[in-house]
Design a protein around this motif. Structure first.
Motif, PDB file in Angstrom:
ATOM      1  N   PRO A 224       0.705 -18.194  -5.213  1.00 17.09           N
ATOM      2  CA  PRO A 224       0.481 -19.081  -4.060  1.00 17.09           C
ATOM      3  C   PRO A 224       1.762 -19.436  -3.305  1.00 17.09           C
ATOM      4  CG  PRO A 224       0.307 -20.290  -6.124  1.00 17.09           C
ATOM      5  CD  PRO A 224       0.391 -18.844  -6.493  1.00 17.09           C
ATOM      6  N   GLU A 225       2.932 -19.277  -3.958  1.00 18.89           N
ATOM      7  CA  GLU A 225       4.190 -19.618  -3.299  1.00 18.89           C
ATOM      8  C   GLU A 225       4.710 -18.489  -2.414  1.00 18.89           C
ATOM      9  OE1 GLU A 225       5.200 -17.268  -6.908  1.00 18.89           O
ATOM     10  OE2 GLU A 225       3.727 -18.810  -6.376  1.00 18.89           O
ATOM     11  N   VAL A 226       4.083 -17.314  -2.494  1.00 21.60           N
ATOM     12  CA  VAL A 226       4.496 -16.161  -1.687  1.00 21.60           C
ATOM     13  C   VAL A 226       3.563 -16.021  -0.490  1.00 21.60           C
ATOM     14  CG1 VAL A 226       4.846 -13.653  -1.638  1.00 21.60           C
ATOM     15  CG2 VAL A 226       5.426 -14.961  -3.706  1.00 21.60           C
ATOM     16  N   HIS A 227       4.144 -15.810   0.686  1.00 21.12           N
ATOM     17  CA  HIS A 227       3.317 -15.562   1.872  1.00 21.12           C
ATOM     18  C   HIS A 227       3.156 -14.057   2.063  1.00 21.12           C
ATOM     19  CE1 HIS A 227       1.333 -16.650   5.597  1.00 21.12           C
ATOM     20  NE2 HIS A 227       1.980 -15.672   6.198  1.00 21.12           N
ATOM     21  N   PHE A 228       1.941 -13.629   2.380  1.00 18.36           N
ATOM     22  CA  PHE A 228       1.640 -12.224   2.605  1.00 18.36           C
ATOM     23  C   PHE A 228       1.147 -12.033   4.035  1.00 18.36           C
ATOM     24  CE2 PHE A 228       0.988 -13.058  -1.894  1.00 18.36           C
ATOM     25  CZ  PHE A 228       1.675 -12.016  -2.496  1.00 18.36           C
ATOM     26  N   VAL A 229       1.592 -10.949   4.654  1.00 12.13           N
ATOM     27  CA  VAL A 229       1.086 -10.571   5.971  1.00 12.13           C
ATOM     28  C   VAL A 229       0.432  -9.199   5.838  1.00 12.13           C
ATOM     29  CG1 VAL A 229       1.646  -9.993   8.358  1.00 12.13           C
ATOM     30  CG2 VAL A 229       2.820 -11.895   7.228  1.00 12.13           C
ATOM     31  N   VAL A 230      -0.852  -9.139   6.089  1.00 15.79           N
ATOM     32  CA  VAL A 230      -1.580  -7.868   6.088  1.00 15.79           C
ATOM     33  C   VAL A 230      -1.479  -7.282   7.489  1.00 15.79           C
ATOM     34  CG1 VAL A 230      -3.804  -6.723   5.732  1.00 15.79           C
ATOM     35  CG2 VAL A 230      -3.168  -8.692   4.318  1.00 15.79           C
ATOM     36  N   ARG A 231      -0.986  -6.053   7.567  1.00 14.87           N
ATOM     37  CA  ARG A 231      -0.853  -5.374   8.860  1.00 14.87           C
ATOM     38  C   ARG A 231      -1.716  -4.113   8.836  1.00 14.87           C
ATOM     39  NH1 ARG A 231       1.926  -1.691  11.973  1.00 14.87           N
ATOM     40  NH2 ARG A 231       2.612  -2.436  14.009  1.00 14.87           N
ATOM     41  N   PRO A 232      -2.919  -4.185   9.411  1.00 16.00           N
ATOM     42  CA  PRO A 232      -3.785  -3.003   9.407  1.00 16.00           C
ATOM     43  C   PRO A 232      -3.238  -1.901  10.308  1.00 16.00           C
ATOM     44  CG  PRO A 232      -5.013  -5.031   9.905  1.00 16.00           C
ATOM     45  CD  PRO A 232      -3.556  -5.340  10.035  1.00 16.00           C
ATOM     46  N   HIS A 233      -3.624  -0.679  10.008  1.00 15.66           N
ATOM     47  CA  HIS A 233      -3.339   0.466  10.883  1.00 15.66           C
ATOM     48  C   HIS A 233      -3.830   0.142  12.294  1.00 15.66           C
ATOM     49  CE1 HIS A 233      -3.959   4.472  12.665  1.00 15.66           C
ATOM     50  NE2 HIS A 233      -3.075   4.915  11.805  1.00 15.66           N
ATOM     51  N   PRO A 234      -3.137   0.622  13.342  1.00 12.29           N
ATOM     52  CA  PRO A 234      -3.566   0.289  14.703  1.00 12.29           C
ATOM     53  C   PRO A 234      -5.016   0.617  15.024  1.00 12.29           C
ATOM     54  CG  PRO A 234      -1.391   1.291  14.739  1.00 12.29           C
ATOM     55  CD  PRO A 234      -1.872   1.392  13.328  1.00 12.29           C
ATOM     56  N   SER A 235      -5.588   1.632  14.358  1.00 15.93           N
ATOM     57  CA  SER A 235      -6.975   2.007  14.639  1.00 15.93           C
ATOM     58  C   SER A 235      -7.984   1.265  13.764  1.00 15.93           C
ATOM     59  CB  SER A 235      -7.174   3.519  14.450  1.00 15.93           C
ATOM     60  OG  SER A 235      -6.428   4.244  15.388  1.00 15.93           O
TER      61      SER A 235
END
Length: 452
Positions: A224-235
């Protein structure tokens, strides 16, 4: 390069290709040539309007074959590279999914990312001998120390919004496509043709997609102390990942901007078989390949081989904690001599000072000295392309088509002349190029670069 020689540089995905081809166009203009750079659709429909030049295609698929024939009929020489030729599964699967035999043999020159890419083309059973040169790709140039400063402002904005984070990059566009009709892997799964390796590839990809969908919330729950950013493929369909991340304050989903800025802003990357792992390596960022299922036939070897591997969530959580604590130390562990040897075979010029764009401009300059294709310009092409433009206007209103307006706007958001001029000034400053080439907007998202 011959004064006034024309390079035509179409881009399908703005965040992936445009900056790199703008760099190539700038170096073309600095060498005395002219570059036409911009969105692929309008460029392809205007090929008869451009002076004879060199059309640089971006893929070797059957769909590309028709555009190459039109380019040649409009008097242009044809050169090809494969934007997806850096990362692939087995040669058999790559040939079946990304390489059309006629397209492979159509150009006057094939430009490979590196020797591995060049060799897989030479080994194709239908390869008939067009010249192949491992010159690299302009996308790799943007990752070099000379040009990283281009992303400083964007990196600052990302960090101001997200703070420190681990990037999770997904590449499941064929099972989670923005347009459901484009979910080709699901089609191959339904067909279940035992003689077609695409079915097995699709099954493996779908299993990985499900594993990543389960991994994101579980990892967020454990750390919970780590922030995650999900970056989907452009399509990809972004909403799928927003649903997966729902309810977790430490997970964001973002799909905008060049991935280089996101990698530079991050403490590390989680992926499976994704080109971003190769880019992360060039940027000195640790990459973790989450590999809950494995297949010697269907896994993308290059990005997984140069990454740290996590077979399950326990291993993944441990590596994420180490990346968050000391990203540089974890990358040093990852980037040993064996990994660097793999990178040198995959990427021409890896670790060297020169740019792929400089090598490409020099080589295409030699080709331009041969002049245009004598007698090749068809008088019927303007009418053919006018008809295709009308057809495109109709298809822009039809969901699911490749020309559907909202889909095209997603893949290539509008960019104006002022933005292009600003990018060119920054690139020129990084490379000590003066004066900066002139820019003229030919139509929306299509620009002509020429010597100042």
């Amino acid at each position: 390069m011959q004064p006034g020689a024309v390079l035509i540089l179409p881009c399908e995905t703005r965040v992936r290709e445009f900056d790199a081809k703008l760099l190539l166009g700038m170096l073309t203009a600095a060498a005395g040539g002219v570059a036409i750079v911009g969105s692929k659709k309008p460029i392809d429909l205007s090929l008869s309007r451009f002076p004879p030049g060199i059309y640089v295609g971006k893929s070797l698929t059957a769909r590309s074959r028709h555009n190459l024939a039109i380019a040649r009929a409009c008097g242009h020489r044809v050169v090809l590279w494969d934007e997806e030729g850096l990362v692939w599964a087995s040669p058999e699967v790559y040939w079946k999914t990304k390489v059309d035999p006629e397209t492979l043999n159509a150009p006057e020159l094939l430009i490979a990312w590196g020797e591995d890419n060049a060799q897989v083309w030479r080994d194709h059973p239908d390869y008939a001998g067009p010249p192949i040169e491992a010159l690299g790709n302009p996308r790799a140039d943007l990752l070099t120390p000379r040009l990283r400063s281009l992303f400083e402002a964007e990196v600052g904005s990302i960090r101001a919004t997200h703070g420190r984070f681990i990037l999770i990059n997904t590449n499941f566009s064929r099972v989670n496509h923005l347009q459901p009709r484009q979910n080709r892997h699901l089609k191959w799964l339904r067909e279940k043709r035992p003689d077609d390796p695409r079915g097995g590839f699709a099954a493996h990809k779908f299993e990985l997609f499900q594993a990543f969908s389960d991994m994101v919330p579980e990892l967020a729950r454990r750390l919970p102390e780590v922030h995650f950013v999900v970056r989907p493929h452009p399509s990809e369909k972004r909403q799928t990942w927003e649903h997966v991340a729902a309810g977790f304050d430490n997970v964001s989903v973002a799909q905008h901007g060049n991935v280089v800025a996101w990698l530079l802003a991050s403490d590390g990357l989680i992926h499976n078989g994704c080109t971003t792992a190769v880019e992360a390596f060039q940027l000195d960022r640790p990459a973790i390949a989450f590999r809950p299922v494995r297949s010697a036939r269907y896994d993308h070897a290059l990005p997984n081989d140069i990454s740290l591997a996590a077979a399950d969530l326990d291993e993944l959580a441990g590596l994420v904690e180490r990346a968050s604590a000391d990203s540089a130390a974890l990358f040093s562990e990852q980037a040993g001599s064996e990994s660097r040897q793999v990178m040198r075979a995959a990427l021409a010029g890896f670790g060297e000072h020169g740019l792929a764009s400089e090598r490409i401009v020099a080589r295409l300059g030699q080709l331009s000295e041969q002049g245009s294709i004598h007698g090749a310009r068809s008088r019927w092409m303007p009418a053919v392309l006018a008809f295709r433009r009308l057809l495109r206007l109709l298809e822009q209103r039809l969901p699911g088509t490749a020309n559907y307006r909202p889909y095209l706007a997603h893949m290539f958001p509008d960019i104006d002349q002022a933005e292009v001029e600003q990018s060119l000034r920054q690139m020129a400053s990084c490379l000590d190029i003066a004066p900066v080439p002139r820019v003229r907007e030919l139509e929306t998202n299509v620009f002509r670069l020429e010597p100042a």
